[in-house]
Write a protein that holds these residues in place. Structure first.
Motif, PDB file in Angstrom:
ATOM      1  N   PHE A   1      62.939  89.510 -36.918  1.00  0.00           N
ATOM      2  CA  PHE A   1      63.988  90.425 -37.349  1.00  0.00           C
ATOM      3  C   PHE A   1      64.936  90.628 -36.175  1.00  0.00           C
ATOM      4  N   GLY A   2      66.148  91.070 -36.483  1.00  0.00           N
ATOM      5  CA  GLY A   2      67.134  91.332 -35.443  1.00  0.00           C
ATOM      6  C   GLY A   2      67.612  92.759 -35.522  1.00  0.00           C
ATOM      7  N   PHE A   3      68.231  93.227 -34.465  1.00  0.00           N
ATOM      8  CA  PHE A   3      68.829  94.560 -34.532  1.00  0.00           C
ATOM      9  C   PHE A   3      69.864  94.763 -33.439  1.00  0.00           C
ATOM     10  N   ASP A   4      70.741  95.687 -33.727  1.00  0.00           N
ATOM     11  CA  ASP A   4      71.685  96.169 -32.722  1.00  0.00           C
ATOM     12  C   ASP A   4      71.967  97.628 -33.020  1.00  0.00           C
ATOM     13  N   SER A   5      72.745  98.240 -32.161  1.00  0.00           N
ATOM     14  CA  SER A   5      73.064  99.651 -32.298  1.00  0.00           C
ATOM     15  C   SER A   5      74.383  99.919 -31.592  1.00  0.00           C
ATOM     16  N   PRO A   6      75.188 100.817 -32.121  1.00  0.00           N
ATOM     17  CA  PRO A   6      76.418 101.186 -31.404  1.00  0.00           C
ATOM     18  C   PRO A   6      76.136 101.617 -29.971  1.00  0.00           C
ATOM     19  N   GLU A   7      74.965 102.252 -29.762  1.00  0.00           N
ATOM     20  CA  GLU A   7      74.609 102.710 -28.422  1.00  0.00           C
ATOM     21  C   GLU A   7      74.358 101.548 -27.461  1.00  0.00           C
ATOM     22  N   MET A   8      73.912 100.390 -27.994  1.00  0.00           N
ATOM     23  CA  MET A   8      73.647  99.227 -27.148  1.00  0.00           C
ATOM     24  C   MET A   8      74.929  98.655 -26.569  1.00  0.00           C
ATOM     25  N   ASN A   9      76.023  98.818 -27.321  1.00  0.00           N
ATOM     26  CA  ASN A   9      77.296  98.241 -26.894  1.00  0.00           C
ATOM     27  C   ASN A   9      78.306  99.299 -26.468  1.00  0.00           C
ATOM     28  N   LYS A  10      77.861 100.543 -26.402  1.00  0.00           N
ATOM     29  CA  LYS A  10      78.752 101.636 -26.060  1.00  0.00           C
ATOM     30  C   LYS A  10      79.316 101.465 -24.652  1.00  0.00           C
ATOM     31  N   GLY A  11      80.620 101.584 -24.533  1.00  0.00           N
ATOM     32  CA  GLY A  11      81.261 101.472 -23.225  1.00  0.00           C
ATOM     33  C   GLY A  11      81.467 100.047 -22.752  1.00  0.00           C
ATOM     34  N   ASN A  12      81.050  99.075 -23.570  1.00  0.00           N
ATOM     35  CA  ASN A  12      81.224  97.668 -23.195  1.00  0.00           C
ATOM     36  C   ASN A  12      82.132  96.992 -24.209  1.00  0.00           C
ATOM     37  N   ASN A  13      83.410  97.236 -24.073  1.00  0.00           N
ATOM     38  CA  ASN A  13      84.361  96.721 -25.053  1.00  0.00           C
ATOM     39  C   ASN A  13      84.432  95.201 -25.058  1.00  0.00           C
ATOM     40  N   ASP A  14      84.107  94.574 -23.932  1.00  0.00           N
ATOM     41  CA  ASP A  14      84.219  93.121 -23.818  1.00  0.00           C
ATOM     42  C   ASP A  14      82.881  92.411 -23.988  1.00  0.00           C
ATOM     43  N   SER A  15      81.856  93.133 -24.383  1.00  0.00           N
ATOM     44  CA  SER A  15      80.552  92.498 -24.520  1.00  0.00           C
ATOM     45  C   SER A  15      79.838  92.984 -25.771  1.00  0.00           C
ATOM     46  N   LYS A  16      78.977  92.132 -26.304  1.00  0.00           N
ATOM     47  CA  LYS A  16      78.175  92.457 -27.475  1.00  0.00           C
ATOM     48  C   LYS A  16      76.743  92.026 -27.218  1.00  0.00           C
ATOM     49  N   ILE A  17      75.802  92.790 -27.744  1.00  0.00           N
ATOM     50  CA  ILE A  17      74.384  92.477 -27.576  1.00  0.00           C
ATOM     51  C   ILE A  17      73.707  92.533 -28.945  1.00  0.00           C
ATOM     52  N   PHE A  18      72.898  91.515 -29.232  1.00  0.00           N
ATOM     53  CA  PHE A  18      72.124  91.468 -30.467  1.00  0.00           C
ATOM     54  C   PHE A  18      70.713  91.003 -30.112  1.00  0.00           C
ATOM     55  N   MET A  19      69.705  91.731 -30.578  1.00  0.00           N
ATOM     56  CA  MET A  19      68.326  91.418 -30.246  1.00  0.00           C
ATOM     57  C   MET A  19      67.608  90.776 -31.428  1.00  0.00           C
ATOM     58  N   VAL A  20      66.736  89.823 -31.119  1.00  0.00           N
ATOM     59  CA  VAL A  20      65.863  89.226 -32.133  1.00  0.00           C
ATOM     60  C   VAL A  20      64.427  89.283 -31.626  1.00  0.00           C
ATOM     61  N   MET A  21      63.532  89.778 -32.468  1.00  0.00           N
ATOM     62  CA  MET A  21      62.104  89.747 -32.192  1.00  0.00           C
ATOM     63  C   MET A  21      61.490  88.650 -33.048  1.00  0.00           C
ATOM     64  N   ASP A  22      60.941  87.616 -32.413  1.00  0.00           N
ATOM     65  CA  ASP A  22      60.405  86.454 -33.118  1.00  0.00           C
ATOM     66  C   ASP A  22      58.891  86.404 -32.906  1.00  0.00           C
ATOM     67  N   ALA A  23      58.131  86.771 -33.942  1.00  0.00           N
ATOM     68  CA  ALA A  23      56.677  86.831 -33.822  1.00  0.00           C
ATOM     69  C   ALA A  23      56.059  85.442 -33.738  1.00  0.00           C
ATOM     70  N   GLU A  24      56.649  84.461 -34.430  1.00  0.00           N
ATOM     71  CA  GLU A  24      56.090  83.111 -34.420  1.00  0.00           C
ATOM     72  C   GLU A  24      56.178  82.480 -33.038  1.00  0.00           C
ATOM     73  N   LEU A  25      57.332  82.644 -32.389  1.00  0.00           N
ATOM     74  CA  LEU A  25      57.511  82.108 -31.033  1.00  0.00           C
ATOM     75  C   LEU A  25      57.005  83.073 -29.968  1.00  0.00           C
ATOM     76  N   GLN A  26      56.699  84.302 -30.375  1.00  0.00           N
ATOM     77  CA  GLN A  26      56.240  85.351 -29.464  1.00  0.00           C
ATOM     78  C   GLN A  26      57.253  85.615 -28.353  1.00  0.00           C
ATOM     79  N   ILE A  27      58.489  85.824 -28.776  1.00  0.00           N
ATOM     80  CA  ILE A  27      59.558  86.106 -27.810  1.00  0.00           C
ATOM     81  C   ILE A  27      60.461  87.215 -28.338  1.00  0.00           C
ATOM     82  N   ALA A  28      61.143  87.861 -27.406  1.00  0.00           N
ATOM     83  CA  ALA A  28      62.284  88.718 -27.701  1.00  0.00           C
ATOM     84  C   ALA A  28      63.498  88.006 -27.132  1.00  0.00           C
ATOM     85  N   ALA A  29      64.500  87.778 -27.964  1.00  0.00           N
ATOM     86  CA  ALA A  29      65.704  87.064 -27.533  1.00  0.00           C
ATOM     87  C   ALA A  29      66.894  88.010 -27.553  1.00  0.00           C
ATOM     88  N   MET A  30      67.570  88.118 -26.419  1.00  0.00           N
ATOM     89  CA  MET A  30      68.755  88.966 -26.303  1.00  0.00           C
ATOM     90  C   MET A  30      69.991  88.064 -26.289  1.00  0.00           C
TER      91      MET A  30
END
Length: 237
Positions: A68-97
C-alpha cells in the motif's frame, strides 16, 4: 511516546497501518528490485483529530497486491518544490520513499524486518465487547470496545469493501498482542477497514484522539518506478 506506540498496535489490530512514517527505524538500505509500477485501486482518506490539531492521511490500496502507499499534506508541508510518496511492500519486505526534488525523481528503499509487524504488548487485562453497529460513509460497520483501567478504545470496522491492509500487514494471529481476541483478526482477514476509532486515556485526557475515514474512493493512481533513480545516481554520486 508509549501512548502512540500503543495506538500503532491498536490500529494494526483493526487492519490499519501505523500512524507515523518513521521508516528509518526499520533497517538498512535495501537493494531489492522494485516492480515496474505500483498500481492502486482505492484511496482511503483518514483524519486523525488530537488536542494539538488534525492530521489527514491518504492511503492508496490495491485489491490483490501485498503493498500500500500513502502520503499526507504534512509530509510535503513547506516543501513547495518537492513531493514524497511512501510505499510499504510486504512481499519485498521494504519501505520505498519516492521523492521529487530539484527536478529529480529518486527513490530510497529501506529494509523491513518481520519483527516490525509483531507486538510484544500484553492485552490480557483488556475486555473486548461487541457493540451496536452503525453506518459510516455509507458502509455498515460493526463496533467493538477494548478497555482496561487506563484506556478505552471504541472502533468500527466494515468488511463491505474490496480492499484492506491485511495483505500488507499479514493477518497472522501470532503477531497479535497477548490476550487479544484473534477471532476479530480472522473475521476481517480478507476484507476489512477501520472506519472510525476513538481513543480515551482515562488518566491523561491530553492523549485522547479520534480517527475517522472521511472517504473511500476508487482510483487509477500508479507509481512508475522506472522513472526513479537512486540518490547517488540522481545527484551525480
Amino acid at each position: 511516546m508509549k501512548t502512540l506506540k500503543f495506538l500503532k498496535n491498536i490500529v494494526f489490530l483493526v487492519c490499519f497501518l501505523m500512524l507515523q512514517p518513521a521508516f528509518a527505524q526499520f533497517g538498512k538500505a535495501s537493494k531489492a528490485e522494485l516492480p515496474d509500477s505500483y498500481d492502486f485501486d482505492y484511496i482511503y482518506k483518514l483524519k486523525m483529530t488530537h488536542k494539538k490539531g488534525d492530521i489527514t492521511f491518504d492511503y492508496y490500496l490495491s485489491k490483490d497486491e501485498e503493498y500500500f502507499g500513502f502520503d499526507s499534506p504534512e509530509m510535503n508541508k513547506g516543501n513547495n518544490d518537492s513531493k514524497i510518496f511512501m510505499v510499504m511492500d510486504a512481499e519485498l519486505q521494504i519501505a520505498a520513499m519516492f521523492m521529487e526534488m530539484m527536478d529529480k525523481k529518486v527513490v530510497q528503499k529501506t529494509k523491513l524486518k518481520a519483527s516490525d509487524f509483531k507486538s510484544d504488548d500484553d492485552m490480557s487485562d483488556y475486555t473486548f465487547t461487541e457493540i451496536d453497529s452503525k453506518t459510516i460513509n455509507g458502509y455498515e460497520c460493526e463496533g467493538y470496545v477494548s478497555e482496561n483501567d487506563e484506556v478505552k478504545i471504541t472502533f468500527y470496522i466494515t468488511d463491505d469493501v474490496p480492499v484492506s491492509f491485511s495483505k500488507a500487514f499479514g493477518s497472522n494471529v501470532k503477531n497479535m498482542p497477548k490476550g487479544f481476541n484473534g477471532a476479530i483478526v480472522e473475521k476481517y482477514a480478507e476484507n476489512g477497514l477501520m472506519m472510525e476509532m476513538t481513543y480515551v486515556d482515562k488518566k491523561k485526557s491530553k492523549n485522547n484522539m479520534t480517527m475517522e475515514c472521511i472517504s473511500l474512493e476508487e482510483t487509477e493512481f500508479s507509481i512508475d518506478t522506472t522513472k526513479y533513480g537512486s540518490m547517488l545516481s540522481a545527484f551525480g554520486g
